[in-house]
Design an enzyme around this catalytic site. Structure first.
Site, PDB file in Angstrom:
ATOM      1  CB  SER A 140       5.860   1.335   4.533  1.00  0.00           C
ATOM      2  OG  SER A 140       6.141   1.066   5.907  1.00  0.00           O
ATOM      3  CE1 TYR A 153       3.221  -4.248   4.045  1.00  0.00           C
ATOM      4  CE2 TYR A 153       4.685  -3.205   5.519  1.00  0.00           C
ATOM      5  CZ  TYR A 153       3.782  -3.210   4.834  1.00  0.00           C
ATOM      6  OH  TYR A 153       2.977  -2.088   4.424  1.00  0.00           O
TER       7      TYR A 153
END
Length: 244
Positions: A140, A153
């Site tokens: 990401s 995360y």
């Protein structure tokens, strides 16, 4: 990488981006082995895609991962691609009422340790494949610049990026290591969060295009701006992702 049929092990293939990747890879003539936690979701996938080999596995449990990997490699010694796609994300901040202490270990294990475990357990098999093996890690833009929520995360994605780079150094001339850097994608994980999310089907299309080109780093959608802005205006991209 996808120029000829391959047998591919994919985690998180029952929903979101992974489910769309299953369709695209199967339609392109590849054989899929899918790891998933939900028996119901795996059964639904098998009903829709009978050719897919489905295995239940809780990626947060090391023994479960070891057992599943041993069974899969015994059943499918011709695997040549591992795609670490599964992920979870919790948004409550540490000081908020919705934060759960046990989410720290769960999120870290599923997002980071499980891909590392599966890579370690699959490496010899991938190295032995005559056409060459590949490890694909789905990451990401938050691996570069974290956002305010989902601190764990973001940290796991940064760790996965670092792992991908180190593994690539280790495997020069061996297994090819590919990292996919995604923007915010409209999946069950991001349900109810923000606007302007890339559809999961579109993300899968971009991933397929990047894999066909064989690039070591595949930047998808708005994530393609990260390398440029990191040089020209790092403060801007940091601020954008902080509030993402």
């Amino acid at each position: 990488m996808l120029s000829h049929p391959r047998k591919i092990l994919l985690t998180g293939g029952t929903s979101g981006i992974g489910r769309h990747l299953v369709d695209r890879l199967c339609d392109a003539g590849h054989q899929l082995v899918v790891l998933g936690r939900s028996e119901t979701a795996l059964a639904r996938l098998k009903a829709e895609r009978p050719a897919v080999a489905a295995y239940r596995c809780d990626l947060s449990n090391q023994q479960d991962v070891q057992d599943a990997a041993a069974l899969i490699w015994a059943d499918h010694p011709d695997l040549s691609v591992l795609i670490n796609n599964a992920g979870v994300q919790f948004t409550p901040q540490f000081h908020q009422a919705g934060f759960r202490f046990d989410s720290i270990g769960y999120e870290t294990t599923v997002n980071f340790l499980a891909p590392v475990w599966l890579t370690a357990l699959s490496l010899q098999g991938l190295l032995a494949h005559p056409d060459g093996g590949h490890v694909v890690n789905i990451s990401s833009g938050l691996a570069f610049y974290p956002k305010t929520t989902s601190a764990v995360y973001c940290a796991t994605k940064a760790a996965l990026r670092s792992f991908s780079q180190s593994l690539r150094y280790q495997q020069e001339g061996g297994v090819r290591v590919i990292e996919v850097i995604l923007p915010v994608v409209d999946t069950p994980m991001t349900q109810g969060r923000g606007k302007g999310k890339m559809p999961a089907a579109t993300a899968a299309d971009h991933i397929m295009k990047g894999l066909r080109r064989g690039r070591p780093e595949i930047y998808v959608g708005r994530a393609r701006l990260i390398p440029l802005l990191a040089v020209l205006a790092p403060w801007l991209i940091r601020d954008i992702l902080r509030h993402g």
